[in-house]
Design an enzyme around this catalytic site. Structure first.
Site, short mmCIF file in Angstrom:
data_model
loop_
_atom_site.label_atom_id
_atom_site.label_comp_id
_atom_site.label_asym_id
_atom_site.label_seq_id
_atom_site.Cartn_x
_atom_site.Cartn_y
_atom_site.Cartn_z
N ILE A 190 127.86 -9.51 96.99
CA ILE A 190 128.45 -8.19 96.78
C ILE A 190 129.62 -8.02 97.74
O ILE A 190 129.46 -8.15 98.95
CB ILE A 190 127.41 -7.07 97.03
CG1 ILE A 190 126.21 -7.22 96.09
CG2 ILE A 190 128.06 -5.69 96.87
CD1 ILE A 190 126.51 -7.08 94.62
N LYS A 191 130.81 -7.74 97.19
CA LYS A 191 132.00 -7.59 98.03
C LYS A 191 132.12 -6.16 98.55
O LYS A 191 132.12 -5.20 97.78
CB LYS A 191 133.26 -7.96 97.25
CG LYS A 191 133.43 -9.44 97.04
CD LYS A 191 134.71 -9.78 96.32
CE LYS A 191 135.87 -10.00 97.27
NZ LYS A 191 137.06 -10.54 96.58
N VAL A 192 132.23 -6.06 99.86
CA VAL A 192 132.36 -4.78 100.54
C VAL A 192 133.61 -4.83 101.41
O VAL A 192 133.78 -5.77 102.19
CB VAL A 192 131.12 -4.49 101.43
CG1 VAL A 192 131.31 -3.21 102.23
CG2 VAL A 192 129.86 -4.43 100.58
#
Length: 361
Positions: free
Chosen positions: A137-139
């Site tokens: 998951i890209k944050v």
């Protein structure tokens, strides 16, 4: 004779592709890159999805089929389907690397970049919807993104931290990641299956710094690489701290530095420079296909080009400071601009879907 992609892979650099589309999945071009070009992962972002969906007819049926949903829900359906299929394509790579590679990234809605709670909530939703162990998951590495990193990691969700421009922010990212592992250990849960990368943006730094340098300056085209080298130096320093050693003894996997934005913006530069000059073990380089092609065709492998150049990197940054250019100010502006660009791409994507829905009625 091995080509440069094979050589850098053997040197400890994971080669990832910075692109994904349904076209790639259908025509087997991604499979070919996995089989022939040492590609062991994929990154996506809102700009990549906007381009993929707006330029292909392969999404139209799914858009019209889901016309009763909100535009945001349709975007989630389209992008998570592609990412899930890509995860399945990399399942063997994931298995062969014991979970290190074979990773596919999907980004939370960039409009949440300054909203910690919404980032956490959507990160959990995307993890649940895609439901693949090799997902990241890209944050974004905004101030508001840091506690989201800690929370998602603590809940057993692997994370790709994106839009990192400064070494100082990178150190905060390492801290947020480690805090998540510590929180998870404190709750009595295992951390061995959690992986993370920290995406350090490269070419955009040179684009901005070069604007402020004289045309004959020796520093032109060198600052982004110097900045990344010092980020890797910080990574190695952190790896040897008591704090990390304690986590490692419990099975923790240290967050790897990932070099992103590795396509050159200045056509006068060697198109392989942001790959061949950033070689060190336990790193990732995610490349647009044009950069991947250039590395395969013309990349010249000279071994580790990071740990041997730390003093040179420090010297370059010292000279930049003496010239009166404030790199910290530049990286702060680049973070703001990076978030804005991804927001704009997301809005373009929403417009594309609205257009298809309008035309279908």
């Amino acid at each position: 004779m091995a080509n440069a992609l094979e050589q850098i892979s053997e040197a400890g650099v994971a080669v990832w592709l910075d692109d994904l589309s349904r076209e790639r999945l259908k025509n087997n071009s991604l499979s070919k890159l996995i089989q022939e070009d040492s590609v062991v992962g994929v990154t996506t972002n809102p700009s990549i999805f906007s381009a993929a969906i707006s330029k292909s007819d392969l999404y139209i049926n799914d858009i019209t089929k889901n016309s009763e949903k909100t535009v945001e829900e349709i975007i989630t359906t389209l992008t998570t389907d592609d990412v899930r299929n890509a995860c399945d394509l990399f399942a063997q790579t994931f298995k062969d690397s014991n979970g290190v590679d074979g990773r596919v990234s999907i980004e939370v809605d960039p409009r949440f970049a300054r909203d910690t709670k919404s980032t956490i909530d959507q990160g959990k939703d995307l993890w649940r919807i895609i439901s693949r162990p090799n997902l990241l998951i890209k944050v974004p590495a905004t101030v508001e993104g840091l506690p989201a990193i800690t929370e998602l990691i603590s809940q057993g969700i692997s994370v790709n931290v994106t839009l990192i421009f400064s070494v100082n922010r990178y150190k905060q990212v390492l801290d947020a990641f480690t805090a998540g592992l510590e929180k998870r250990l404190a709750s009595g849960k295992a951390i061995t299956d959690i992986y993370s990368v920290a995406s350090f943006f490269i070419s955009r730094i040179d684009s901005e710094v070069d604007k402020q340098l004289p045309t004959d300056s020796e520093l032109r085209g060198s600052i982004a690489i110097a900045n990344a080298i010092l980020a890797y130096d910080a990574y190695q320093t952190f790896e040897n701290t008591q704090r990390w050693q304690k986590i490692a003894s419990k099975g923790g996997n240290l967050q790897r530095p990932l070099w992103a934005s590795t396509g050159v913006k200045d056509p006068s530069y060697d198109p392989t420079r942001y790959v061949m000059l950033l070689i060190a073990k336990n790193t990732v380089n995610t490349m647009p296909e044009a950069t991947l092609d250039a590395v395969r065709k013309t990349g010249i492998f000279t071994g580790d080009t990071i740990t041997t150049n730390v003093l040179k990197a420090k010297s370059s940054l010292a000279k930049l400071a003496l010239s009166g250019i404030d790199l910290e100010k530049i990286t702060e502006a680049l973070e703001i601009d990076g978030v804005a660009k991804f927001e704009a791409a997301w809005l373009d994507l929403m417009d594309t879907i609205n257009t298809v829905l309008g035309n279908s009625k």
